[in-house]
Scaffold this motif. Structure first.
Motif, PDB file in Angstrom:
ATOM      1  N   HIS A  71       0.784  -1.204  -0.141  1.00 49.07           N
ATOM      2  CA  HIS A  71       0.142  -0.177   0.074  1.00 49.07           C
ATOM      3  C   HIS A  71       0.908   1.017   0.069  1.00 49.07           C
ATOM      4  O   HIS A  71       1.129   1.907   1.117  1.00 49.07           O
ATOM      5  CB  HIS A  71      -1.053  -0.002   1.174  1.00 49.07           C
ATOM      6  N   LEU A  72       1.209   1.676  -1.132  1.00 50.56           N
ATOM      7  CA  LEU A  72       2.207   2.703  -1.502  1.00 50.56           C
ATOM      8  C   LEU A  72       1.927   4.030  -0.759  1.00 50.56           C
ATOM      9  O   LEU A  72       2.754   4.509   0.027  1.00 50.56           O
ATOM     10  CB  LEU A  72       2.552   2.907  -3.004  1.00 50.56           C
ATOM     11  N   GLY A  73       0.608   4.496  -0.602  1.00 49.85           N
ATOM     12  CA  GLY A  73       0.203   5.657  -0.466  1.00 49.85           C
ATOM     13  C   GLY A  73       0.235   5.767   1.268  1.00 49.85           C
ATOM     14  O   GLY A  73       0.295   6.918   1.776  1.00 49.85           O
ATOM     15  N   ALA A  74       0.079   4.413   1.869  1.00 52.28           N
ATOM     16  CA  ALA A  74       0.083   4.468   3.234  1.00 52.28           C
ATOM     17  C   ALA A  74       1.504   3.947   3.861  1.00 52.28           C
ATOM     18  O   ALA A  74       1.512   3.776   5.091  1.00 52.28           O
ATOM     19  CB  ALA A  74      -1.062   3.656   3.566  1.00 52.28           C
ATOM     20  N   SER A  75       2.353   3.611   2.996  1.00 51.58           N
ATOM     21  CA  SER A  75       3.839   3.156   3.345  1.00 51.58           C
ATOM     22  C   SER A  75       3.719   1.846   4.450  1.00 51.58           C
ATOM     23  O   SER A  75       4.275   1.898   5.365  1.00 51.58           O
ATOM     24  CB  SER A  75       4.411   4.313   4.206  1.00 51.58           C
ATOM     25  N   GLN A  76       2.720   1.151   3.915  1.00 51.69           N
ATOM     26  CA  GLN A  76       2.590  -0.313   4.650  1.00 51.69           C
ATOM     27  C   GLN A  76       2.308  -1.462   3.721  1.00 51.69           C
ATOM     28  O   GLN A  76       2.069  -1.290   2.381  1.00 51.69           O
ATOM     29  CB  GLN A  76       0.977  -0.115   5.105  1.00 51.69           C
ATOM     30  N   VAL A  77       2.511  -2.449   4.350  1.00 53.75           N
ATOM     31  CA  VAL A  77       2.208  -3.827   3.837  1.00 53.75           C
ATOM     32  C   VAL A  77       1.029  -4.471   4.084  1.00 53.75           C
ATOM     33  O   VAL A  77       1.244  -4.594   5.502  1.00 53.75           O
ATOM     34  CB  VAL A  77       3.514  -4.978   3.419  1.00 53.75           C
TER      35      VAL A  77
END
Length: 347
Positions: free
Chosen positions: A75-81
Motif C-alpha cells: 500500500h504505497l500511499g500509506a507506506s504499509q504492507v
C-alpha cells in the motif's frame, strides 16, 4: 510560370510550416498510447471482494505464497504492507514503517517477505509469520521491483531512478554488489533454466542479461516496437519473457533461446504489473488505466483472450497457480473503500 515571392511572404509561409510541424508533433505526443485497444470480453468471473484497511491511496505490487495462502500487498500511499489470508478471506495484519513501499516479494522457502521502501532507498526483510521487520538494506535511487536468485540466495532490487540493481544477501541483508544498467531500471526477473537475471532498461528499450555470479551484463537485447519497457514476467518452462511497454501500450513476447521478439500485442494504456499462471498457461497484464489483458500460451505462442476495463486503479495483479484465482487490490471497491477483487477464470 514561376512566381517570385517577397521576403515577407516567405517568412510568413515558413512560420506557418513551423507551427504546423509543432502541432503535428504535439498531436502525436498527446495521442501516444492514449487510444484504447480493441475491447474483448475478459474470460473472468468475480467471486469475492475482500475489504482492505487504510485509505484509498495508491496500491502497488502484490506477491502470493500459494502454499500458505498469504498475499502481501504494497500500500504505497500509506507506506504499509497488507497481509491477507486468501484461504480465510481476511486481513491478517498491516506492516508499518515502509516509506513509499513499491515492490513486495515473498520467498516461501525462506519464510520471508522483501519490500522496497522507495522513499528511504531501502529494501526491508520481513518475517512472513510474525510480520516483524528483520533488517533493512540500502539501495540505489527509487528501488521498485524485486527478484530472488535461489542459487546465490540473493535478492535483487531495481533502482528505477538510480539506473542500477542492488544485490542483497537474502539472509543477512548485506549488500553484495551493484550493477549499473546505463539507463533507468524497469523490472527484474530470475531465469531458472539459464540462471541469469533479466532486467528492463526502460529508457534504452532493451533487456539487460546479467550473470548473477560475476554481476556483469553479458548481453543487451534490443526490444523493437517497445517504448519504455517496464513490466516483466517469465514463462520459464517455455523459455519466454513477456515485456510490457508502458509508453505505447504494447506487450512483447521474447524468445529467450534466440533473444528475438516473436510477438507484439496491444494491451491497456500504461501497462504495469504482469502475472503468469504457469500450470494453466494464463498471462495477466494489469494497466494503470484499469484495463486488464488476458492471454494464453500454446506451442510457445501467445494469444490474447480478453482485453477490457476491470476497475479503476486495477494496475496490480497476483495469481494463485494452485487455485488459478487472480487478485487485484484497488483503492475503491463496491463500497467506495479499498478492496481486494478476486476473479476466477471463466465467464
Amino acid at each position: 510560370m514561376i512566381r517570385h515571392l517577397s521576403p515577407r511572404t516567405l517568412l510568413v509561409l515558413a512560420a506557418g510550416l513551423v507551427l504546423a510541424a509543432i502541432a503535428a508533433v504535439a498531436g502525436v505526443l498527446l495521442t501516444r498510447g492514449g487510444d484504447k485497444p480493441p475491447k474483448e470480453a475478459l474470460p473472468l468471473r468475480q467471486v469475492k471482494e475482500i475489504s482492505l484497511p487504510g485509505d484509498s491511496s495508491r496500491f502497488d505490487y502484490a506477491s502470493l505464497d500459494p502454499g500458505r495462502g498469504l498475499l502481501f500487498i504494497a500500500h504505497l500511499g500509506a507506506s504499509q504492507v497488507i497481509e491477507v489470508d486468501t484461504h480465510a478471506d481476511k486481513v491478517v495484519r498491516t506492516i508499518y514503517d515502509l516509506p513509499g513501499v513499491h515492490g513486495v516479494l515473498v520467498v516461501p522457502a525462506l519464510h520471508r517477505v522483501y519490500a522496497t521502501a522507495s522513499d528511504a532507498n531501502q529494501v526491508a526483510a520481513i518475517d512472513e509469520t510474525t510480520g516483524k521487520v528483520l533488517h533493512r538494506s540500502p539501495t540505489g535511487g527509487t528501488p521498485d521491483g524485486l527478484a530472488y536468485d535461489p542459487v546465490h540466495n540473493r535478492v535483487w532490487t531495481t533502482n528505477e531512478s538510480g539506473g542500477s540493481e542492488t544485490v542483497v544477501d537474502a539472509g543477512s541483508g548485506a549488500v553484495r554488489g551493484t550493477v549499473p544498467l546505463g539507463g533507468e531500471a524497469g523490472n527484474v526477473a530470475y531465469a531458472p533454466i539459464t540462471r541469469q537475471m533479466l532486467v528492463d532498461v526502460q529508457t534504452r528499450n532493451e533487456l539487460a542479461v546479467i550473470d548473477p555470479t560475476t554481476l556483469h551484463i553479458t548481453r543487451r537485447v534490443p526490444l523493437p516496437g517497445c517504448d519504455h519497457d517496464h513490466g516483466l514476467t517469465l514463462d520459464s518452462a517455455d523459455r519466454l519473457a513477456f515485456v510490457a511497454c508502458d509508453g505505447n501500450a504494447r506487450l512483447l513476447t521474447l524468445d529467450l533461446a534466440t533473444w528475438r521478439v516473436t510477438g507484439t500485442d496491444e494491451v491497456g494504456q500504461d501497462p504495469d504489473v504482469l502475472a503468469y499462471d504457469a500450470p494453466a498457461r494464463h498471462l495477466y497484464v494489469a494497466a494503470e488505466s484499469g484495463w486488464v489483458t488476458t492471454a494464453d500460451t500454446h506451442d510457445r505462442h501467445l494469444t490474447v483472450t480478453g482485453r477490457a476495463h476491470l476497475a479503476d486503479g486495477a494496475h496490480v495483479v497476483a495469481v494463485d497457480p494452485t487455485t488459478h484465482l487472480s487478485y487485484y487490490p484497488v483503492p475503491h471497491g463496491s463500497g467506495g473503500h479499498p478492496a481486494l477483487l478476486v476473479y476466477r477464470p471463466g465467464t
